[in-house]
Design an enzyme around this catalytic site. Sequence first.
Site, mmCIF file in Angstrom:
data_model
loop_
_atom_site.group_PDB
_atom_site.id
_atom_site.type_symbol
_atom_site.label_atom_id
_atom_site.label_comp_id
_atom_site.label_asym_id
_atom_site.label_seq_id
_atom_site.Cartn_x
_atom_site.Cartn_y
_atom_site.Cartn_z
ATOM 1 N N LYS A 13 0.845 -1.209 0.000
ATOM 2 C CA LYS A 13 0.000 0.000 0.000
ATOM 3 C C LYS A 13 0.877 1.256 0.000
ATOM 4 O O LYS A 13 0.694 2.157 -0.802
ATOM 5 C CB LYS A 13 -0.940 0.016 1.234
ATOM 6 C CG LYS A 13 -1.833 -1.218 1.331
ATOM 7 C CD LYS A 13 -2.774 -1.168 2.526
ATOM 8 C CE LYS A 13 -2.095 -1.211 3.881
ATOM 9 N NZ LYS A 13 -1.372 -2.464 4.185
ATOM 10 N N ARG A 88 -9.953 0.341 8.662
ATOM 11 C CA ARG A 88 -9.435 -0.997 8.954
ATOM 12 C C ARG A 88 -10.427 -1.834 9.761
ATOM 13 O O ARG A 88 -10.141 -2.971 10.079
ATOM 14 C CB ARG A 88 -8.196 -0.825 9.801
ATOM 15 C CG ARG A 88 -6.936 -1.397 9.185
ATOM 16 C CD ARG A 88 -5.835 -0.926 10.088
ATOM 17 N NE ARG A 88 -4.626 -1.604 9.943
ATOM 18 C CZ ARG A 88 -3.537 -1.074 9.402
ATOM 19 N NH1 ARG A 88 -3.579 0.118 8.858
ATOM 20 N NH2 ARG A 88 -2.427 -1.747 9.388
ATOM 21 N N ARG A 127 11.969 -5.453 4.943
ATOM 22 C CA ARG A 127 11.636 -4.050 4.642
ATOM 23 C C ARG A 127 12.521 -3.068 5.413
ATOM 24 O O ARG A 127 12.815 -3.251 6.589
ATOM 25 C CB ARG A 127 10.173 -3.784 5.000
ATOM 26 C CG ARG A 127 9.829 -2.296 4.897
ATOM 27 C CD ARG A 127 8.366 -2.035 4.914
ATOM 28 N NE ARG A 127 7.754 -2.393 6.175
ATOM 29 C CZ ARG A 127 6.469 -2.200 6.433
ATOM 30 N NH1 ARG A 127 5.678 -1.679 5.519
ATOM 31 N NH2 ARG A 127 5.970 -2.537 7.606
ATOM 32 N N ARG A 160 11.101 -1.164 11.066
ATOM 33 C CA ARG A 160 10.031 -0.850 12.026
ATOM 34 C C ARG A 160 10.005 -1.848 13.171
ATOM 35 O O ARG A 160 10.256 -3.029 12.970
ATOM 36 C CB ARG A 160 8.675 -0.865 11.305
ATOM 37 C CG ARG A 160 8.245 0.517 10.885
ATOM 38 C CD ARG A 160 7.067 0.537 9.978
ATOM 39 N NE ARG A 160 5.921 -0.268 10.383
ATOM 40 C CZ ARG A 160 4.795 -0.346 9.674
ATOM 41 N NH1 ARG A 160 4.672 0.341 8.559
ATOM 42 N NH2 ARG A 160 3.801 -1.088 10.077
ATOM 43 N N ARG A 171 -0.243 -9.144 13.252
ATOM 44 C CA ARG A 171 -0.853 -8.170 12.325
ATOM 45 C C ARG A 171 -1.630 -8.887 11.214
ATOM 46 O O ARG A 171 -2.697 -8.438 10.801
ATOM 47 C CB ARG A 171 0.225 -7.263 11.725
ATOM 48 C CG ARG A 171 0.693 -6.205 12.715
ATOM 49 C CD ARG A 171 2.049 -5.629 12.348
ATOM 50 N NE ARG A 171 2.075 -4.918 11.105
ATOM 51 C CZ ARG A 171 3.176 -4.717 10.369
ATOM 52 N NH1 ARG A 171 4.343 -5.172 10.783
ATOM 53 N NH2 ARG A 171 3.118 -4.058 9.244
HETATM 54 P P1 AP5 Z 1 4.829 -1.616 1.876
HETATM 55 O O1 AP5 Z 1 4.447 -0.781 0.707
HETATM 56 O O2 AP5 Z 1 5.599 -0.979 2.973
HETATM 57 O O3 AP5 Z 1 3.528 -2.385 2.450
HETATM 58 P P2 AP5 Z 1 2.260 -1.814 3.202
HETATM 59 O O4 AP5 Z 1 1.064 -2.497 2.621
HETATM 60 O O5 AP5 Z 1 2.250 -0.323 3.205
HETATM 61 O O6 AP5 Z 1 2.552 -2.430 4.644
HETATM 62 P P3 AP5 Z 1 2.486 -1.814 6.113
HETATM 63 O O7 AP5 Z 1 3.220 -2.790 7.007
HETATM 64 O O8 AP5 Z 1 2.951 -0.406 6.154
HETATM 65 O O9 AP5 Z 1 0.996 -1.905 6.381
HETATM 66 P P4 AP5 Z 1 0.319 -1.971 7.699
HETATM 67 O O10 AP5 Z 1 -1.051 -1.797 7.217
HETATM 68 O O11 AP5 Z 1 0.549 -3.141 8.558
HETATM 69 O O12 AP5 Z 1 1.028 -0.816 8.563
HETATM 70 P P5 AP5 Z 1 0.525 0.606 9.017
HETATM 71 O O13 AP5 Z 1 1.711 1.470 9.098
HETATM 72 O O14 AP5 Z 1 -0.651 1.052 8.252
HETATM 73 O O15 AP5 Z 1 5.638 -2.891 1.308
HETATM 74 C C1 AP5 Z 1 6.177 -3.850 2.191
HETATM 75 C C2 AP5 Z 1 7.547 -4.336 1.659
HETATM 76 O O16 AP5 Z 1 7.336 -5.073 0.452
HETATM 77 C C3 AP5 Z 1 8.523 -3.197 1.304
HETATM 78 O O17 AP5 Z 1 9.807 -3.611 1.652
HETATM 79 C C4 AP5 Z 1 8.385 -3.054 -0.232
HETATM 80 O O18 AP5 Z 1 9.602 -2.607 -0.815
HETATM 81 C C5 AP5 Z 1 8.058 -4.488 -0.650
HETATM 82 N N1 AP5 Z 1 7.147 -4.562 -1.803
HETATM 83 C C6 AP5 Z 1 6.065 -3.771 -2.025
HETATM 84 N N2 AP5 Z 1 5.449 -4.160 -3.172
HETATM 85 C C7 AP5 Z 1 6.158 -5.223 -3.655
HETATM 86 C C8 AP5 Z 1 6.013 -6.067 -4.812
HETATM 87 N N3 AP5 Z 1 5.019 -5.895 -5.704
HETATM 88 N N4 AP5 Z 1 6.909 -7.055 -5.002
HETATM 89 C C9 AP5 Z 1 7.927 -7.252 -4.101
HETATM 90 N N5 AP5 Z 1 8.131 -6.489 -3.007
HETATM 91 C C10 AP5 Z 1 7.238 -5.481 -2.771
HETATM 92 O O19 AP5 Z 1 -0.015 0.291 10.508
HETATM 93 C C11 AP5 Z 1 0.852 0.003 11.566
HETATM 94 C C12 AP5 Z 1 0.056 -0.106 12.859
HETATM 95 O O20 AP5 Z 1 -0.592 1.151 13.145
HETATM 96 C C13 AP5 Z 1 -1.074 -1.123 12.868
HETATM 97 O O21 AP5 Z 1 -0.615 -2.430 13.179
HETATM 98 C C14 AP5 Z 1 -1.975 -0.539 13.973
HETATM 99 O O22 AP5 Z 1 -1.457 -0.815 15.256
HETATM 100 C C15 AP5 Z 1 -1.877 0.955 13.732
HETATM 101 N N6 AP5 Z 1 -2.904 1.431 12.800
HETATM 102 C C16 AP5 Z 1 -2.684 2.007 11.581
HETATM 103 N N7 AP5 Z 1 -3.847 2.308 11.004
HETATM 104 C C17 AP5 Z 1 -4.820 1.928 11.854
HETATM 105 C C18 AP5 Z 1 -6.247 1.954 11.786
HETATM 106 N N8 AP5 Z 1 -6.911 2.434 10.714
HETATM 107 N N9 AP5 Z 1 -6.944 1.470 12.853
HETATM 108 C C19 AP5 Z 1 -6.306 0.999 13.949
HETATM 109 N N10 AP5 Z 1 -4.958 0.929 14.063
HETATM 110 C C20 AP5 Z 1 -4.223 1.385 13.019
#
Ligand code: AP5
Length: 213
Positions: A13, A88, A127, A160, A171
């Site tokens: 994402k 989410r 990552r 992270r 997660r």
């Molecule tokens: P990346 O693009 O970083 O993936 P992502 O989908 O953004 O993953 P996140 O871990 O950031 O998502 P998340 O939803 O768990 O975390 P968030 O920060 O929102 O890609 C991942 C890796 O793969 C990278 O190394 C990239 O280079 C590689 N890659 C990408 N595409 C690729 C491809 N096509 N092929 C190969 N490699 C590829 O949330 C963190 C925490 O915050 C949550 O756990 C929760 O505690 C809290 N939180 C956030 N939002 C909420 C909410 N709405 N409600 C409640 N709690 C929340």
Amino acid sequence: MRIVLLGPPGAGKGTQAKTISETLAVIHVASGDLLRENQNKGTELGEMARGYMQKGLLVPDDVIIGMIQDRISNPDATNGYVLDGFPRTLEQASSLDAALSSQNQHIDKVLNIKVSDSELIVRLSGRWICRDCQRPYHETNSKPKKQGMCDECNGELYQREDDTSDAVSKRIQVYSNQTAPLIEYYKERGNLVEINGEQSIEDVRKDLLETIS
Ligand code: AP5
């Protein structure tokens, strides 16, 4: 245009959100980045969220909903936005819909990036993220030109604290239980598009851009 990027942790994402927001000339709103920003500044919100995030659990709905409503009511969100990581839960999705419909607005497209659990684990364990601009890299799939340094802003790359194997498993489990039901929710509203996230970063980008054009 208002877009929601849906998908499990590590689906890509954050990797894709920047291109989409640049293409549409709208802002990128990443709930996780906003929470980490609050932690870095030591705000009450950031400190409260820390414990949930470290364990891979969701931060309570009321806190997140307030934070996102604040962000998308800023003037720079008038043209639209790409939401990454929000909503989410069903409660977050329905509160977003209610807030939008009170202003005669709606979500135009929900792009659901699908990736298998085994691939998610590979992606998250390798990552690295830029401390300054949050751009994600991967130690094999998407390497920076200079080790440890962001190509775009020369910021320092870090891993992270919720990318440990225990937190990643949690997660993924939390995603299945609390976020995956949103797929049905948006299917019923007719604005969900499925994207195969297990292609190269370029090919995923191509599919996403074709969908929104
Ligand atoms: P990346 O693009 O970083 O993936 P992502 O989908 O953004 O993953 P996140 O871990 O950031 O998502 P998340 O939803 O768990 O975390 P968030 O920060 O929102 O890609 C991942 C890796 O793969 C990278 O190394 C990239 O280079 C590689 N890659 C990408 N595409 C690729 C491809 N096509 N092929 C190969 N490699 C590829 O949330 C963190 C925490 O915050 C949550 O756990 C929760 O505690 C809290 N939180 C956030 N939002 C909420 C909410 N709405 N409600 C409640 N709690 C929340």
